[in-house]
Each structure stands twice: as C-alpha cells, then as structure tokens.
Design a protein around this motif. Structure first.
Motif, PDB file in Angstrom:
ATOM      1  N   UNK A 100       0.832  -1.201   0.000  1.00 50.74           N
ATOM      2  CA  UNK A 100       0.000   0.000   0.000  1.00 50.74           C
ATOM      3  C   UNK A 100       0.869   1.255   0.000  1.00 50.74           C
ATOM      4  N   UNK A 101       0.363   2.303  -0.648  1.00 48.31           N
ATOM      5  CA  UNK A 101       1.128   3.540  -0.710  1.00 48.31           C
ATOM      6  C   UNK A 101       0.968   4.391   0.525  1.00 48.31           C
ATOM      7  N   UNK A 102       1.323   3.863   1.679  1.00 49.57           N
ATOM      8  CA  UNK A 102       1.170   4.573   2.948  1.00 49.57           C
ATOM      9  C   UNK A 102       2.555   4.951   3.475  1.00 49.57           C
ATOM     10  N   UNK A 103       3.173   5.967   2.856  1.00 48.40           N
ATOM     11  CA  UNK A 103       4.489   6.380   3.329  1.00 48.40           C
ATOM     12  C   UNK A 103       4.517   7.905   3.462  1.00 48.40           C
ATOM     13  N   UNK A 104       5.460   8.408   4.249  1.00 48.52           N
ATOM     14  CA  UNK A 104       5.572   9.836   4.504  1.00 48.52           C
ATOM     15  C   UNK A 104       7.058  10.178   4.554  1.00 48.52           C
ATOM     16  N   UNK A 105       7.463  11.090   3.670  1.00 45.72           N
ATOM     17  CA  UNK A 105       8.894  11.412   3.569  1.00 45.72           C
ATOM     18  C   UNK A 105       9.432  12.135   4.804  1.00 45.72           C
ATOM     19  N   UNK A 106       8.556  12.780   5.583  1.00 41.80           N
ATOM     20  CA  UNK A 106       9.037  13.540   6.734  1.00 41.80           C
ATOM     21  C   UNK A 106       8.626  12.877   8.048  1.00 41.80           C
ATOM     22  N   UNK A 107       8.195  11.632   7.987  1.00 34.06           N
ATOM     23  CA  UNK A 107       7.779  10.944   9.195  1.00 34.06           C
ATOM     24  C   UNK A 107       8.936  10.076   9.703  1.00 34.06           C
ATOM     25  N   UNK A 108       8.623   9.173  10.605  1.00 36.38           N
ATOM     26  CA  UNK A 108       9.649   8.294  11.170  1.00 36.38           C
ATOM     27  C   UNK A 108      10.118   7.273  10.140  1.00 36.38           C
ATOM     28  N   UNK A 109      11.213   6.599  10.457  1.00 40.41           N
ATOM     29  CA  UNK A 109      11.748   5.577   9.547  1.00 40.41           C
ATOM     30  C   UNK A 109      10.734   4.468   9.308  1.00 40.41           C
ATOM     31  N   UNK A 110       9.942   4.128  10.314  1.00 35.73           N
ATOM     32  CA  UNK A 110       9.005   3.010  10.194  1.00 35.73           C
ATOM     33  C   UNK A 110       7.813   3.333   9.308  1.00 35.73           C
ATOM     34  N   UNK A 111       7.600   4.616   8.939  1.00 38.47           N
ATOM     35  CA  UNK A 111       6.444   4.976   8.124  1.00 38.47           C
ATOM     36  C   UNK A 111       6.503   4.252   6.785  1.00 38.47           C
ATOM     37  N   UNK A 112       5.337   3.920   6.262  1.00 38.69           N
ATOM     38  CA  UNK A 112       5.275   3.128   5.035  1.00 38.69           C
ATOM     39  C   UNK A 112       4.668   1.769   5.339  1.00 38.69           C
ATOM     40  N   UNK A 113       4.170   1.152   4.316  1.00 39.39           N
ATOM     41  CA  UNK A 113       3.480  -0.124   4.495  1.00 39.39           C
ATOM     42  C   UNK A 113       4.485  -1.258   4.674  1.00 39.39           C
ATOM     43  N   UNK A 114       4.240  -2.089   5.665  1.00 37.12           N
ATOM     44  CA  UNK A 114       5.068  -3.269   5.918  1.00 37.12           C
ATOM     45  C   UNK A 114       4.225  -4.520   5.637  1.00 37.12           C
ATOM     46  N   UNK A 115       4.805  -5.476   4.937  1.00 38.95           N
ATOM     47  CA  UNK A 115       4.154  -6.761   4.683  1.00 38.95           C
ATOM     48  C   UNK A 115       5.055  -7.870   5.231  1.00 38.95           C
ATOM     49  N   UNK A 116       4.436  -8.919   5.786  1.00 41.21           N
ATOM     50  CA  UNK A 116       5.184 -10.002   6.426  1.00 41.21           C
ATOM     51  C   UNK A 116       4.871 -11.331   5.755  1.00 41.21           C
ATOM     52  N   UNK A 117       5.922 -12.131   5.574  1.00 43.11           N
ATOM     53  CA  UNK A 117       5.787 -13.488   5.027  1.00 43.11           C
ATOM     54  C   UNK A 117       6.641 -14.421   5.881  1.00 43.11           C
ATOM     55  N   UNK A 118       6.106 -15.627   6.137  1.00 43.20           N
ATOM     56  CA  UNK A 118       6.749 -16.542   7.075  1.00 43.20           C
ATOM     57  C   UNK A 118       6.984 -17.894   6.410  1.00 43.20           C
ATOM     58  N   UNK A 119       8.211 -18.406   6.574  1.00 44.16           N
ATOM     59  CA  UNK A 119       8.596 -19.684   5.982  1.00 44.16           C
ATOM     60  C   UNK A 119       9.165 -20.577   7.084  1.00 44.16           C
ATOM     61  N   UNK A 120       8.502 -21.700   7.297  1.00 46.44           N
ATOM     62  CA  UNK A 120       8.899 -22.638   8.352  1.00 46.44           C
ATOM     63  C   UNK A 120       9.815 -23.697   7.738  1.00 46.44           C
ATOM     64  N   UNK A 121      11.120 -23.558   7.962  1.00 44.01           N
ATOM     65  CA  UNK A 121      12.108 -24.490   7.414  1.00 44.01           C
ATOM     66  C   UNK A 121      12.145 -25.729   8.307  1.00 44.01           C
TER      67      UNK A 121
END
Length: 316
Positions: A100-121
């Motif tokens: 998603x386009x949820x980012x801010x150039x003047x916000x904190x480093x964490x701003x922006x969309x994060x997606x998670x994927x999990x792989x069980x080895x």
C-alpha cells in the motif's frame, strides 16, 4: 489541478474462519468470562498476517476486540519453490500479494506499508534461499529484510554499510534525520532493476524465517500495488548434499533389503524350494560299472552256495 480521491473502509461481516463455541456468553458483575474460539483456515491461504475483530455487545455497550493470526509456509523438501502473486479479494482491503502507498517522507523511519511473510524451514539440509520480489511501478521502492528464527536480520537488499557503522543508519536507502523530524526521506536502492529486487538468504538452522517488505517509496498510480514473491529453498553445499544423498541411498538400500528379505521369507513359508542337481556322463559310467560289479559278485555268491548245498545232499 485535477485529482482523484479514493476511500477504503471495513464493513461488518461474519468471519467464516472463526467459530466461537457459543454466540451468547454471560459475564457476572465484577467478574470475567472465558469463551473459546476455533480458527479454521483454508488450505490455500497464502503466508502472511490476517486480522479481524471479535464483536461483543449488549443492550448498552459494544466492543470490537482485534484478532490476528499468522499463516506460515512449510518447507519440508529440498528444492522447494514458493510463488505468491497479488490477487484481488472481496474479503479484505488488500491481500498479502499487495503493498500500500502509505508512506511519509518527513515521518519516522518506520512509516510506510510493511508486509510479512513466514517460511517454516523443517528440512535440515536446506541451507539457502533465493528470493525475487517484483512490483509494477518504476517509482515504487521496497526495502526487504529477512530474519532468522532468533529474530536476527540475516539478509537485506538495503544494508546499512558505512552509514550504519559511523552514523547509526538502519539502512542504505534512508537519508537520515532532519532538524524538524525523525525522517529525512528515502532514496531508491535497487539491486536488479527498477521494478524488482533479489536476495540470497543463508539458512543456518531449522525454524521460522520472516521476510519483511517496507514500502519506502510509492509510485502513486493507485492505492495499492501488486507484488510477486518467488522463492526457492535449496542446498548449495556439496558436502552437505553428499551426506544427504548417502543417507537417502542408505535408506533406499535398507528398504530394498527389507523388501527382499520379506519376499524370501514369504516364499519359503509358502512352498519348499526345489533342489536341483546335475549328473555328468562320467558319473553315469562309474555308476554303471559299480552296478555290474555288484551283480557279478551276487551271482558268484549264489553259485557257491548252490554247490555247497548239492555236495551235502550227495554225501547223505
């Protein structure tokens, strides 16, 4: 200036994957009550984080309790391949195959969309993964991080390098703090081309590895953008693979021996095994001579006995 406004919203709907044991519960005054909820997930559900709410209400009060769960992709075989594509869904705003386009150039480093994927080895002989992530817009940029089962970052496409060592920057694509905010913006860093990135991930132990994508820049052509994740889990160590092949070969040989022994045992129990012998011409000759000799000897003995009996009769 022409512009377009779009809005996304949640609508109350039943969550088919959650099954509460009862739709009505009683909470005594100044007390608590427990309700059991069963989670039933489809077998084709992609890896990622899924979220929703449990709604509790009475005549005067209503509460939405957030619920989330994780779907992991199990890696049980060597040379396993995983493909995740962005696809539309009517049940959620945007699926795991989207950013998603949820980012801010003047916000904190964490701003922006994060997606998670999990792989069980689960296969101990898998010691590496090759991962490619691609998207649509050339103006979009994704920072990717991979964490091992101990939550240590073991690979990224934006390593901090000298900036992390001397300035404490978390990644190479970040432009640092500004006098008026925690965020100094991001600069696109891509190691393959304008719309994709690749990673080689070392795998040192079994367990769950987490892949995080961070949308640091967004093309802005739509609210969300589809992404494609392709991953292959394999073993690139010749020594480990030779041991793996030896173990497989030994198991196959043992299995074959067990099958052969079992078959022989069953055959011996069902019918006796015939004994075959071979007689040569020399053996036949020797047997014939032996039989003739025995016959002559018996004839001579009979003649001698006959002569003795006749003599005794003549004497009388």
């Amino acid at each position: 200036m022409d512009y377009t406004i779009s809005a996304s919203y949640y609508q109350n709907d039943k969550w088919s994957m959650l099954w509460p044991e009862s739709e009505t519960i009683t909470v005594p005054p100044n007390d608590v009550s427990t309700v059991d909820v069963t989670l039933v997930t489809p077998i084709d559900l992609q890896t990622g984080v899924y979220q929703g709410f449990l709604n509790f209400q009475n005549d005067r009060h209503e509460v939405n309790a957030p619920v989330s769960f994780v779907i992991k992709e199990s890696i049980t075989e060597n040379d396993s391949t995983i493909l995740i594509k962005g696809k539309q869904s009517d049940e959620i705003l945007y699926g795991n195959g989207y950013t998603k386009g949820a980012f801010d150039m003047v916000n904190r480093y964490m701003a922006g969309d994060w997606r998670q994927y999990y792989f069980d080895i689960q296969n101990e002989f898998v010691n590496s993964a090759a991962i490619e992530i691609s998207w649509t817009s050339d103006d979009t940029n994704l920072a990717v991080f991979v964490m091992d089962p101990l939550a240590r970052i073991v690979q990224t496409n934006v390593p901090s390098g000298v900036f992390g060592h001397f300035l404490g920057w978390p990644s190479l694509d970040w432009l640092g703090n500004t006098p008026f905010s925690q965020g100094g913006g991001f600069f696109p860093v891509k190691n393959k081309d304008d719309a994709s990135t690749v990673l080689y991930v070392p795998i040192n132990q079994t367990g769950t590895y987490t892949l995080l994508t961070h949308s640091t820049l967004f093309g802005g052509n739509s609210t969300t953008e589809p992404i494609t994740l392709a991953a292959k889990f394999t073993n690139i160590s010749s020594e480990d693979m030779s041991q793996y092949i030896e173990i497989i070969t030994e198991d196959e040989i043992s299995s074959d021996l067990e099958k052969t022994t079992k078959n022989e045992t069953q055959t011996s129990e069902k019918e006796p095994t015939p004994i075959e012998s071979t007689v040569t011409s020399d053996d036949l000759d020797s047997l014939l001579l032996t039989g003739i000799g025995i016959g002559i000897g018996i004839g001579i003995a009979i003649g001698i006995v006959s002569i003795i009996v006749l003599r005794q009769k003549s004497v009388k």
